[in-house]
Design an enzyme around this catalytic site. Structure first.
Site, PDB file in Angstrom:
ATOM      1  N   ASP A 117      40.928  50.705  54.905  1.00  0.00           N
ATOM      2  CA  ASP A 117      39.628  50.227  54.450  1.00  0.00           C
ATOM      3  C   ASP A 117      38.890  51.377  53.769  1.00  0.00           C
ATOM      4  O   ASP A 117      38.753  52.468  54.339  1.00  0.00           O
ATOM      5  CB  ASP A 117      38.814  49.713  55.638  1.00  0.00           C
ATOM      6  CG  ASP A 117      37.651  48.837  55.211  1.00  0.00           C
ATOM      7  OD1 ASP A 117      37.676  48.318  54.079  1.00  0.00           O
ATOM      8  OD2 ASP A 117      36.719  48.664  56.016  1.00  0.00           O
ATOM      9  N   HIS A 124      26.128  50.219  48.717  1.00  0.00           N
ATOM     10  CA  HIS A 124      26.267  50.118  50.172  1.00  0.00           C
ATOM     11  C   HIS A 124      26.174  51.495  50.823  1.00  0.00           C
ATOM     12  O   HIS A 124      25.430  51.685  51.806  1.00  0.00           O
ATOM     13  CB  HIS A 124      27.605  49.465  50.514  1.00  0.00           C
ATOM     14  CG  HIS A 124      27.884  49.371  51.976  1.00  0.00           C
ATOM     15  ND1 HIS A 124      27.146  48.598  52.841  1.00  0.00           N
ATOM     16  CD2 HIS A 124      28.841  49.978  52.738  1.00  0.00           C
ATOM     17  CE1 HIS A 124      27.625  48.721  54.075  1.00  0.00           C
ATOM     18  NE2 HIS A 124      28.648  49.555  54.030  1.00  0.00           N
ATOM     19  N   GLU A 190      31.513  42.417  57.212  1.00  0.00           N
ATOM     20  CA  GLU A 190      31.560  43.205  55.987  1.00  0.00           C
ATOM     21  C   GLU A 190      32.285  42.368  54.940  1.00  0.00           C
ATOM     22  O   GLU A 190      33.476  42.054  55.096  1.00  0.00           O
ATOM     23  CB  GLU A 190      32.271  44.542  56.210  1.00  0.00           C
ATOM     24  CG  GLU A 190      31.487  45.453  57.140  1.00  0.00           C
ATOM     25  CD  GLU A 190      32.090  46.837  57.297  1.00  0.00           C
ATOM     26  OE1 GLU A 190      33.269  47.021  56.913  1.00  0.00           O
ATOM     27  OE2 GLU A 190      31.389  47.733  57.798  1.00  0.00           O
ATOM     28  N   GLU A 192      34.186  41.936  51.751  1.00  0.00           N
ATOM     29  CA  GLU A 192      35.005  42.873  51.000  1.00  0.00           C
ATOM     30  C   GLU A 192      36.024  42.141  50.127  1.00  0.00           C
ATOM     31  O   GLU A 192      36.265  40.941  50.283  1.00  0.00           O
ATOM     32  CB  GLU A 192      35.758  43.811  51.949  1.00  0.00           C
ATOM     33  CG  GLU A 192      34.863  44.486  52.981  1.00  0.00           C
ATOM     34  CD  GLU A 192      35.563  45.617  53.724  1.00  0.00           C
ATOM     35  OE1 GLU A 192      36.609  46.109  53.229  1.00  0.00           O
ATOM     36  OE2 GLU A 192      35.066  46.008  54.796  1.00  0.00           O
ATOM     37  N   ASP A 224      35.739  42.259  57.238  1.00  0.00           N
ATOM     38  CA  ASP A 224      36.086  43.259  58.250  1.00  0.00           C
ATOM     39  C   ASP A 224      34.993  43.248  59.317  1.00  0.00           C
ATOM     40  O   ASP A 224      34.001  43.970  59.231  1.00  0.00           O
ATOM     41  CB  ASP A 224      36.211  44.627  57.598  1.00  0.00           C
ATOM     42  CG  ASP A 224      37.019  45.591  58.437  1.00  0.00           C
ATOM     43  OD1 ASP A 224      37.972  45.141  59.099  1.00  0.00           O
ATOM     44  OD2 ASP A 224      36.716  46.795  58.424  1.00  0.00           O
ATOM     45  N   ARG A 228      28.745  47.062  65.717  1.00  0.00           N
ATOM     46  CA  ARG A 228      27.986  48.264  65.367  1.00  0.00           C
ATOM     47  C   ARG A 228      27.613  49.114  66.571  1.00  0.00           C
ATOM     48  O   ARG A 228      27.560  50.346  66.470  1.00  0.00           O
ATOM     49  CB  ARG A 228      26.715  47.861  64.607  1.00  0.00           C
ATOM     50  CG  ARG A 228      26.955  47.056  63.351  1.00  0.00           C
ATOM     51  CD  ARG A 228      27.817  47.767  62.340  1.00  0.00           C
ATOM     52  NE  ARG A 228      27.919  47.007  61.090  1.00  0.00           N
ATOM     53  CZ  ARG A 228      28.699  47.337  60.075  1.00  0.00           C
ATOM     54  NH1 ARG A 228      29.455  48.408  60.160  1.00  0.00           N
ATOM     55  NH2 ARG A 228      28.737  46.592  58.986  1.00  0.00           N
ATOM     56  N   GLN A 231      30.747  50.927  67.718  1.00  0.00           N
ATOM     57  CA  GLN A 231      31.089  51.930  66.707  1.00  0.00           C
ATOM     58  C   GLN A 231      30.129  53.117  66.719  1.00  0.00           C
ATOM     59  O   GLN A 231      30.538  54.266  66.526  1.00  0.00           O
ATOM     60  CB  GLN A 231      31.093  51.261  65.332  1.00  0.00           C
ATOM     61  CG  GLN A 231      31.619  52.142  64.221  1.00  0.00           C
ATOM     62  CD  GLN A 231      31.668  51.391  62.898  1.00  0.00           C
ATOM     63  OE1 GLN A 231      31.518  50.174  62.878  1.00  0.00           O
ATOM     64  NE2 GLN A 231      31.883  52.105  61.824  1.00  0.00           N
ATOM     65  N   LYS A 244      35.965  48.384  65.067  1.00  0.00           N
ATOM     66  CA  LYS A 244      36.461  47.756  63.849  1.00  0.00           C
ATOM     67  C   LYS A 244      37.840  47.119  64.016  1.00  0.00           C
ATOM     68  O   LYS A 244      38.238  46.298  63.191  1.00  0.00           O
ATOM     69  CB  LYS A 244      36.567  48.803  62.729  1.00  0.00           C
ATOM     70  CG  LYS A 244      35.299  49.556  62.459  1.00  0.00           C
ATOM     71  CD  LYS A 244      34.403  48.796  61.512  1.00  0.00           C
ATOM     72  CE  LYS A 244      34.910  48.930  60.095  1.00  0.00           C
ATOM     73  NZ  LYS A 244      34.024  48.281  59.134  1.00  0.00           N
ATOM     74  N   THR A 248      40.048  41.337  61.464  1.00  0.00           N
ATOM     75  CA  THR A 248      39.803  41.357  60.024  1.00  0.00           C
ATOM     76  C   THR A 248      40.331  40.035  59.479  1.00  0.00           C
ATOM     77  O   THR A 248      41.509  39.726  59.641  1.00  0.00           O
ATOM     78  CB  THR A 248      40.521  42.528  59.342  1.00  0.00           C
ATOM     79  OG1 THR A 248      40.059  43.764  59.903  1.00  0.00           O
ATOM     80  CG2 THR A 248      40.270  42.528  57.839  1.00  0.00           C
ATOM     81  N   GLU A 348      22.956  46.055  56.864  1.00  0.00           N
ATOM     82  CA  GLU A 348      22.290  46.466  55.633  1.00  0.00           C
ATOM     83  C   GLU A 348      21.264  45.417  55.195  1.00  0.00           C
ATOM     84  O   GLU A 348      20.136  45.759  54.815  1.00  0.00           O
ATOM     85  CB  GLU A 348      23.384  46.629  54.583  1.00  0.00           C
ATOM     86  CG  GLU A 348      23.001  47.245  53.277  1.00  0.00           C
ATOM     87  CD  GLU A 348      24.192  47.285  52.330  1.00  0.00           C
ATOM     88  OE1 GLU A 348      23.985  47.754  51.205  1.00  0.00           O
ATOM     89  OE2 GLU A 348      25.296  46.830  52.695  1.00  0.00           O
TER      90      GLU A 348
END
Length: 425
Positions: A117, A124, A190, A192, A224, A228, A231, A244, A248, A348
Site C-alpha cells: 500500500d 491526503h 480508505e 483507493e 483498505d 485508527r 494503529q 491495517k 482489505t 480526514e
C-alpha cells in the site's frame, strides 16, 4: 469473514450498465452459478459470460477457478484474448452463453500473491500532516522524492460483499498511561485504486520504469479498512500492523490497462526525481471515485489529482531487487482531492473526528457495527464513452470474542474525538 451476498455488487447497475460495460471495457472477473465451479468471466452490460467459450485455443487459460494462469501469460496473450473477446461479443452475447449479473456469485478474481500500500495522494498526505503536525511541515522530507509505502497482508484481501469483523487490539485511550485491549472504536475506510501485476520480475532484477506497461495488467477498486485507535498506539516506529492487516476489500472486476488508455492524464506537476523514477510523461488515471456510507454518498475522490504515477510506484517497489509475482497487488493509498467532499478517508473527512458528517440524518465520525460502505468509480473511455469498475462493498459486523487469555484485559474504549492520530496511507 463471510460473503453476505453474491456480488450483484454494482448489481444491475441501472440504465448505465450498457454504457459503462460495453465492448470498450470488457473487464475480467470470476463467477459461479447453480453450484458450479467458479470460472473466469467477462461482462457486457448486465450479462456475464464465461471467457473460455469465446477465445478458441486460449480456452485452457480460463478453464480453471481463477485468472492466475491468464495473468502469468503476459501482455501478448492479454492483448490477443481481449481482441478475441471483442470480436466474439461484437453483436452481443451469443445465445445461450450469457447469465444475468444477479444470477451469479462473484469471487476474488485472482490469488493475491503480495500486497503493498502506497501513500501517493499529496492532498491526503498534506491533510494528515496538518492534523498531526499543526505547527510543522505537512509533508515529511522524503515525500516528494519517493512513493512512500508499506507491505500489507495478502491473506486478508477479500472480495466485495465480504463482511468485515470489527478488529480487536491494544489501544491507549486519551490521557491514559497504559493501553487496554478491546474492539476498535475508530474504525475507518480508505478509498483507493488497486493495481494488479500480471507478470513479475526475478529477485535481484528491478522493473525499469519504461517497461511497466508489460507488467501491469489492470485496476480494481480497493478499500483498505483501518482501525485508527489500534494503529495510533502501534505504528511507531515500524508503521502500520494490526490496525491495517485485518481486511482489505477489492472489487470483483479487473478493468484491464488496455481499456484505460483514454483515461490516462498527466499527474499534477512533480518536482524533479531521481533517474529511476523519471518519466517523459508521468501519467495518472482520470478515475472518479464515489464513497457511499449507509446508502448516502459522502465523498467523491478524484484519482487524477494523485501525485505519484502507478508506474513510479511499481518501479520503486522493485528498485532494490525485490521480486514481484503474478497476482501481486499494490494500491495508491487513500485518494483525496483539494476539497472537503473529495477526501477518501473518514479520519480526514471528519478532521480526526472533530467535524462530524451527516449520514442518514445522524452526525457520524467513524464506523459503527452494521454500517455498510460501497466504493464505485467511472473513468473516460474511447470516443466519449465511460467505463465502470463494479463495486467494493463491505459491511461492519461486531467484533468476535477475544481469546480466553485476553478476556480479563478486554475493556470497551469510549468513542474518542481526541487527536491521538497516526499517519497512514
Amino acid at each position: 469473514m463471510t460473503a453476505r451476498t453474491p456480488d450483484s455488487a454494482d448489481s444491475p447497475d441501472s440504465p448505465d450498465s450498457a454504457a459503462l460495460y460495453g465492448l470498450h471495457n470488457l473487464p475480467y472477473g470470476v463467477a459461479s452459478a447453480d453450484g458450479a465451479e467458479p470460472r473466469p468471466v467477462t461482462r457486457l452490460g448486465d450479462e456475464v459470460v464465461e471467457i473460455a467459450a469465446l477465445v478458441g485455443d486460449l480456452a485452457p487459460l480460463f478453464e480453471q477457478p481463477s485468472l492466475d494462469a491468464f495473468l502469468a501469460a503476459g501482455r501478448p496473450t492479454w492483448d490477443d484474448a481481449r481482441a478475441r473477446l471483442a470480436s466474439a461479443l461484437a453483436d452481443g452475447v451469443p445465445a445461450g452463453l450469457g447469465r444475468s449479473l444477479d444470477e451469479v456469485r462473484m469471487h476474488l478474481p485472482f490469488t493475491v500473491a503480495d500486497y503493498v500500500d502506497f501513500y501517493a495522494s499529496e492532498h491526503h498526505a498534506t491533510n494528515l500532516g496538518r492534523l498531526f503536525r499543526p505547527d510543522g511541515e505537512a509533508l515529511m522530507p522524503n515525500w516528494k522524492h519517493l512513493p512512500v509505502g508499506y507491505t500489507g497482508r495478502a491473506a486478508s484481501v477479500v472480495a466485495s460483499g465480504t463482511d468485515v469483523v470489527r478488529p480487536c487490539g491494544q489501544r491507549r485511550p486519551p490521557g491514559a498511561e497504559a493501553p487496554t485491549f478491546g474492539p476498535s472504536t475508530r474504525l475507518d475506510i480508505e478509498a483507493e485504486i488497486g493495481f494488479v501485476v500480471g507478470t513479475g520480475n526475478a529477485m535481484g532484477r528491478a522493473i525499469d520504469i519504461a517497461d511497466v506497461d508489460d507488467h501491469l495488467f489492470g485496476v480494481v477498486l480497493l478499500n483498505d479498512w483501518s482501525a485508527r485507535d489500534i494503529q495510533a498506539w502501534e505504528y511507531v516506529p515500524l508503521g502500520p500492523h494490526l490496525g491495517k492487516s485485518f481486511a482489505t476489500t477489492i472489487s470483483p472486476w479487473i478493468v484491464p490497462m488496455a481499456a484505460l488508455r483514454a483515461a490516462r492524464v498527466d499527474v499534477p506537476g512533480q518536482d524533479p526525481v531521481l533517474p529511476y523514477l523519471a518519466m517523459e510523461r508521468p501519467w495518472g488515471l482520470d478515475i472518479e471515485l464515489e464513497v457511499e456510507w449507509n446508502g448516502e454518498v459522502v465523498s467523491r475522490p478524484p484519482y487524477a489529482t494523485t501525485y505519484w504515477s502507478p508506474a513510479q510506484m511499481l518501479a520503486h517497489l522493485t528498485v532494490n531487487g525485490a521480486p514481484t509475482r503474478s497476482g501481486d497487488l499494490f494500491a495508491s493509498g487513500t485518494v483525496s482531492g483539494p476539497e472537503r467532499h473529495q477526501r477518501g478517508a473518514f479520519i480526514e473527512l471528519t478532521w480526526g473526528g472533530a467535524e462530524p458528517v451527516e449520514v442518514a440524518g445522524e452526525q457520524r465520525t467513524f464506523l459503527e457495527d452494521d454500517d455498510e460502505v460501497v466504493l464505485r468509480a467511472t473513468a473516460p473511455g474511447p470516443g466519449g464513452t465511460r467505463l465502470g469498475f463494479g463495486e467494493a462493498r463491505g459491511r461492519v459486523v461486531p467484533a468476535i470474542d477475544p481469546p480466553p487469555s485476553a478476556r480479563a484485559a478486554a475493556h470497551p474504549a469510549p468513542h474518542a474525538t481526541d487527536r491521538t492520530l497516526q499517519e497512514t496511507s
